[in-house]
Design a protein around this motif. Sequence first.
Motif, PDB file in Angstrom:
ATOM      1  N   GLN A 105      -1.664  -6.959  -9.109  1.00 53.00           N
ATOM      2  CA  GLN A 105      -1.027  -5.670  -9.315  1.00 53.00           C
ATOM      3  C   GLN A 105      -2.083  -4.582  -9.546  1.00 53.00           C
ATOM      4  N   PHE A 106      -3.085  -4.907 -10.381  1.00 54.59           N
ATOM      5  CA  PHE A 106      -4.157  -3.944 -10.605  1.00 54.59           C
ATOM      6  C   PHE A 106      -4.938  -3.690  -9.317  1.00 54.59           C
ATOM      7  N   SER A 107      -5.204  -4.739  -8.577  1.00 53.75           N
ATOM      8  CA  SER A 107      -5.920  -4.601  -7.317  1.00 53.75           C
ATOM      9  C   SER A 107      -5.132  -3.722  -6.350  1.00 53.75           C
ATOM     10  N   GLN A 108      -3.829  -3.965  -6.287  1.00 50.94           N
ATOM     11  CA  GLN A 108      -2.982  -3.159  -5.408  1.00 50.94           C
ATOM     12  C   GLN A 108      -2.967  -1.709  -5.869  1.00 50.94           C
ATOM     13  N   LEU A 109      -2.919  -1.523  -7.187  1.00 52.24           N
ATOM     14  CA  LEU A 109      -2.935  -0.168  -7.713  1.00 52.24           C
ATOM     15  C   LEU A 109      -4.249   0.526  -7.358  1.00 52.24           C
ATOM     16  N   TYR A 110      -5.390  -0.178  -7.537  1.00 51.82           N
ATOM     17  CA  TYR A 110      -6.678   0.410  -7.171  1.00 51.82           C
ATOM     18  C   TYR A 110      -6.729   0.706  -5.671  1.00 51.82           C
ATOM     19  N   ALA A 111      -6.181  -0.198  -4.862  1.00 48.23           N
ATOM     20  CA  ALA A 111      -6.161   0.039  -3.415  1.00 48.23           C
ATOM     21  C   ALA A 111      -5.321   1.264  -3.088  1.00 48.23           C
ATOM     22  N   CYS A 112      -4.190   1.399  -3.746  1.00 43.88           N
ATOM     23  CA  CYS A 112      -3.345   2.576  -3.520  1.00 43.88           C
ATOM     24  C   CYS A 112      -4.035   3.846  -4.008  1.00 43.88           C
ATOM     25  N   MET A 113      -4.702   3.742  -5.148  1.00 42.02           N
ATOM     26  CA  MET A 113      -5.427   4.906  -5.666  1.00 42.02           C
ATOM     27  C   MET A 113      -6.538   5.325  -4.710  1.00 42.02           C
ATOM     28  N   SER A 114      -7.163   4.343  -4.069  1.00 36.63           N
ATOM     29  CA  SER A 114      -8.267   4.668  -3.166  1.00 36.63           C
ATOM     30  C   SER A 114      -7.781   5.396  -1.912  1.00 36.63           C
ATOM     31  N   LYS A 115      -6.485   5.353  -1.644  1.00 35.39           N
ATOM     32  CA  LYS A 115      -5.925   6.078  -0.501  1.00 35.39           C
ATOM     33  C   LYS A 115      -5.728   7.555  -0.807  1.00 35.39           C
ATOM     34  N   LEU A 116      -5.740   7.896  -2.086  1.00 32.53           N
ATOM     35  CA  LEU A 116      -5.613   9.302  -2.476  1.00 32.53           C
ATOM     36  C   LEU A 116      -6.919  10.030  -2.168  1.00 32.53           C
ATOM     37  N   ASN A 117      -6.817  11.344  -1.947  1.00 34.50           N
ATOM     38  CA  ASN A 117      -8.071  12.092  -1.778  1.00 34.50           C
ATOM     39  C   ASN A 117      -8.792  12.129  -3.120  1.00 34.50           C
ATOM     40  N   LYS A 118     -10.062  12.424  -3.089  1.00 30.42           N
ATOM     41  CA  LYS A 118     -10.914  12.304  -4.285  1.00 30.42           C
ATOM     42  C   LYS A 118     -10.436  13.204  -5.425  1.00 30.42           C
ATOM     43  N   ASN A 152       3.123  15.104 -10.052  1.00 30.31           N
ATOM     44  CA  ASN A 152       4.400  14.575  -9.561  1.00 30.31           C
ATOM     45  C   ASN A 152       4.259  14.015  -8.153  1.00 30.31           C
ATOM     46  N   ARG A 153       3.539  14.705  -7.303  1.00 32.87           N
ATOM     47  CA  ARG A 153       3.331  14.238  -5.931  1.00 32.87           C
ATOM     48  C   ARG A 153       2.482  12.968  -5.906  1.00 32.87           C
ATOM     49  N   ILE A 154       1.467  12.925  -6.741  1.00 37.11           N
ATOM     50  CA  ILE A 154       0.599  11.741  -6.815  1.00 37.11           C
ATOM     51  C   ILE A 154       1.406  10.527  -7.266  1.00 37.11           C
ATOM     52  N   LYS A 155       2.206  10.701  -8.305  1.00 41.35           N
ATOM     53  CA  LYS A 155       3.019   9.590  -8.804  1.00 41.35           C
ATOM     54  C   LYS A 155       3.994   9.100  -7.735  1.00 41.35           C
ATOM     55  N   SER A 156       4.592  10.011  -7.009  1.00 42.24           N
ATOM     56  CA  SER A 156       5.520   9.641  -5.942  1.00 42.24           C
ATOM     57  C   SER A 156       4.800   8.861  -4.844  1.00 42.24           C
ATOM     58  N   THR A 157       3.636   9.337  -4.457  1.00 42.75           N
ATOM     59  CA  THR A 157       2.836   8.670  -3.426  1.00 42.75           C
ATOM     60  C   THR A 157       2.426   7.270  -3.875  1.00 42.75           C
ATOM     61  N   LEU A 158       1.972   7.139  -5.109  1.00 38.88           N
ATOM     62  CA  LEU A 158       1.562   5.836  -5.624  1.00 38.88           C
ATOM     63  C   LEU A 158       2.737   4.863  -5.716  1.00 38.88           C
ATOM     64  N   THR A 159       3.886   5.353  -6.134  1.00 41.54           N
ATOM     65  CA  THR A 159       5.069   4.505  -6.223  1.00 41.54           C
ATOM     66  C   THR A 159       5.419   3.942  -4.854  1.00 41.54           C
ATOM     67  N   LYS A 160       5.385   4.793  -3.841  1.00 37.22           N
ATOM     68  CA  LYS A 160       5.675   4.338  -2.479  1.00 37.22           C
ATOM     69  C   LYS A 160       4.649   3.316  -2.016  1.00 37.22           C
ATOM     70  N   CYS A 161       3.406   3.558  -2.315  1.00 36.71           N
ATOM     71  CA  CYS A 161       2.344   2.646  -1.887  1.00 36.71           C
ATOM     72  C   CYS A 161       2.467   1.292  -2.581  1.00 36.71           C
ATOM     73  N   VAL A 162       2.654   1.291  -3.888  1.00 34.66           N
ATOM     74  CA  VAL A 162       2.763   0.057  -4.641  1.00 34.66           C
ATOM     75  C   VAL A 162       3.983  -0.743  -4.200  1.00 34.66           C
ATOM     76  N   ASN A 163       5.052  -0.059  -3.807  1.00 30.63           N
ATOM     77  CA  ASN A 163       6.257  -0.718  -3.331  1.00 30.63           C
ATOM     78  C   ASN A 163       6.176  -1.065  -1.838  1.00 30.63           C
ATOM     79  N   ASN A 164       4.969  -0.934  -1.282  1.00 30.73           N
ATOM     80  CA  ASN A 164       4.697  -1.256   0.124  1.00 30.73           C
ATOM     81  C   ASN A 164       5.511  -0.423   1.106  1.00 30.73           C
ATOM     82  N   GLU A 165       5.834   0.796   0.726  1.00 31.57           N
ATOM     83  CA  GLU A 165       6.473   1.716   1.650  1.00 31.57           C
ATOM     84  C   GLU A 165       5.388   2.488   2.365  1.00 31.57           C
ATOM     85  N   ASN A 166       5.693   3.022   3.499  1.00 30.46           N
ATOM     86  CA  ASN A 166       4.705   3.814   4.240  1.00 30.46           C
ATOM     87  C   ASN A 166       4.452   5.117   3.497  1.00 30.46           C
ATOM     88  N   ILE A 167       3.160   5.456   3.408  1.00 27.43           N
ATOM     89  CA  ILE A 167       2.825   6.744   2.777  1.00 27.43           C
ATOM     90  C   ILE A 167       2.076   7.609   3.768  1.00 27.43           C
TER      91      ILE A 167
END
Length: 167
Positions: A105-118, A152-167
């Motif tokens: 879960q942490f790994s997935q979260l870090y992977a999702c976080m790495s998809k965000l811009n810096k 709010n946008r970041i949280k929404s994006t991360l939720t979609k990513c962690v739930n394996n939805e397309n972002i």
Amino acid sequence: MKKGISKEFEILYRQHYQKVLRLCLGYVSGDKDLAQDLLQESFLKVWEHWDSFRGTSNRSTWLYRITVNTCLQELRMHKKYKKAPEETLKNYEAREETSVKKEKQFSQLYACMSKLNKENQTILLLELEQIPQEEIAQIIGIKHNALRTRLNRIKSTLTKCVNNENI
């Protein structure tokens, strides 16, 4: 440096060590050794430039800005940290099942976080460290209302990513 400055630095170090470490970990997808190196480099820069602090913000804000810049510089030099290291994933499989689930879960979260811009990564990591939003806005250089919208946008994006939805 004067003894008083040394004491002030020690207080800053003790109060913010864990937060700075977690901030660095977030940038390097959980690579603990590299995060430690970045932490040390950040505090070294603060120590070296202690006298150049202008006082227009809190010292902690200055410390986080230096840490963010240090991490971003490292990422520019080593683009391999955009995804979680495979070695880390292999280590997770060797642990107990419950531990494996948490680590994945942490790994997935870090992977999702790495998809965000810096900049969004910076916002998220500082928010996770419970840095006051006004201070985060100052570190990033945006207005507080804009920061709240971005969060709010970041949280929404991360939720979609962690739930394996397309972002």
